[in-house]
Design a protein around this motif. Structure first.
Motif, mmCIF file in Angstrom:
data_model
loop_
_atom_site.group_PDB
_atom_site.id
_atom_site.type_symbol
_atom_site.label_atom_id
_atom_site.label_comp_id
_atom_site.label_asym_id
_atom_site.label_seq_id
_atom_site.Cartn_x
_atom_site.Cartn_y
_atom_site.Cartn_z
ATOM 1 N N LEU A 120 0.824 -1.215 0.000
ATOM 2 C CA LEU A 120 0.000 0.000 0.000
ATOM 3 C C LEU A 120 0.854 1.259 0.000
ATOM 4 O O LEU A 120 0.646 2.171 -0.795
ATOM 5 N N LEU A 275 -8.086 0.536 -0.711
ATOM 6 C CA LEU A 275 -6.821 0.882 -0.060
ATOM 7 C C LEU A 275 -5.702 1.132 -1.061
ATOM 8 O O LEU A 275 -4.767 1.884 -0.793
ATOM 9 N N SER A 276 -5.785 0.488 -2.222
ATOM 10 C CA SER A 276 -4.751 0.671 -3.236
ATOM 11 C C SER A 276 -4.986 1.889 -4.121
ATOM 12 O O SER A 276 -4.110 2.253 -4.913
ATOM 13 N N GLN A 281 -4.529 6.009 -0.731
ATOM 14 C CA GLN A 281 -3.100 6.061 -0.451
ATOM 15 C C GLN A 281 -2.655 7.457 -0.033
ATOM 16 O O GLN A 281 -1.751 7.601 0.783
#
Length: 337
Positions: A120, A275-276, A281
């Motif tokens: 991440l 989350l990516s 991020q």
């Protein structure tokens, strides 16, 4: 729902285990403090309507998941350091995830080739250098840390700590066993004191005049600048991004993996993809003073002010496989002795 780190963890975990999987829930086990994840989980819930239950574990994630087995409520694990991610994978507690979204957002060097974990954000293992006693350009490579010119001038935490073992594994990847052993012996000979404390303690030692350079992770600079007691330490050093002579700067990651028995698999994948994303991020990297890895994303202004670097291109899973050998070499030279 945010689970308190200590006092209510046991009760919250029991509730997660006892409750049936809910269509609008996803359960996350993490070594990261819940308050560091809250901006992310709140943004995800606002965007999707899916509630994120976070259970903070100080240690023992593999043992916990093994004990729970198929009854585990955990859908995802999120942690820092490739060694901790690979430990969960090596224990057979994850499942591969294949997603076009993840593949587009996470460069190949920062995810498991088989899809068992996905990075991440990154942090670089850097040199903290005294502003008063170190001139620009005096240290440029990790190899240089073994040069006798640094005798009595280096501070570091234990050589057997996961962060330093990962760096040694990277050195082993680039140079092989004999050269790595010689390098460890050289760095040890240059230490100003016995390895001790955490990364922040090394910066304090520079500030106190005990040493001139130290090895540490980038994000600690941000944390120290936010602490009134430690701000003066941080302001006494510059961040220097060394590289390997045939590579780039050593980085480690925070990453996420889907558990083998995830009860909310669809929601878990949605959270992984979120989350990516550049949006998530940015939130995560700014909150933790780390570097986002999604294409087109940029670090926060403070992190950006430390300068840019080219990350080493080796896949971190390759380094994870070298950790046992790196640890053995560290112990062979009695680095902490």
């Amino acid at each position: 729902m945010l689970v308190s780190p200590k006092s209510v963890f046991a009760g919250a975990l029991a509730a997660l285990i006892a409750a049936p999987a809910l269509a609008a829930d996803v359960n996350l086990y993490s070594y990261r403090q819940p308050e560091l994840l809250k901006p992310l989980t709140d943004a995800f819930t606002e965007e999707t309507g899916i509630n994120v239950n976070v259970a903070y574990l100080n240690k023992g994630m593999v043992e916990r998941l093994n004990a729970e087995g198929k009854r585990s409520p955990a859908d995802l694990v999120l942690t820092v350091d490739i060694s901790r991610l690979s430990a969960v994978v090596d224990a057979g507690l994850t499942q591969p995830v294949h997603s076009d979204v993840l593949a587009a957002n996470v460069p190949a060097a920062f995810h498991d080739p088989e899809g068992h974990w996905w990075g991440l954000t990154t942090r670089a293992r850097v040199v903290y250098a005294s502003k008063d006693r170190i001139k620009p350009g005096e240290v440029t490579t990790y190899e240089d840390l073994a040069d006798p010119k640094w005798k009595g001038r280096i501070c570091t935490r234990s050589g057997t700590h996961a962060y330093n073992v990962a760096l040694t594994a990277a050195y082993l990847h680039h140079h092989g066993e004999e050269a790595t052993k010689t390098w460890l012996e050289g760095v040890k000979a240059n230490l100003a004191r016995k390895p001790q404390g955490n990364d922040r303690a090394q910066v304090k030692a520079i500030w106190a005049g005990e040493c001139d350079i130290a090895i540490g992770n980038t994000y600690y600079m941000g944390e120290m600048l936010e602490d009134p007691e430690q701000k003066e330490w941080a302001e006494s050093v510059n961040i220097v991004f060394p590289v390997f002579e045939n590579g780039g700067a050593h980085v480690n990651i925070s990453g996420v993996a889907m558990t083998k028995y995830a009860p909310n698999k669809e929601n878990a994948l949605k959270l992984m993809e979120f989350l990516s994303s550049p949006k998530a991020q940015k939130i995560y990297a700014e909150a933790n003073h780390e570097y986002p890895i999604a294409p087109g994303s940029e670090p926060g202004d403070l992190v950006k002010s430390w300068g840019s670097f080219t990350a080493d291109s080796v896949n971190l899973m390759d380094l994870a496989k070298l950790r046992p050998a790196a640890l053995k070499l560290t112990e062979t030279v009695d680095f902490d002795g």
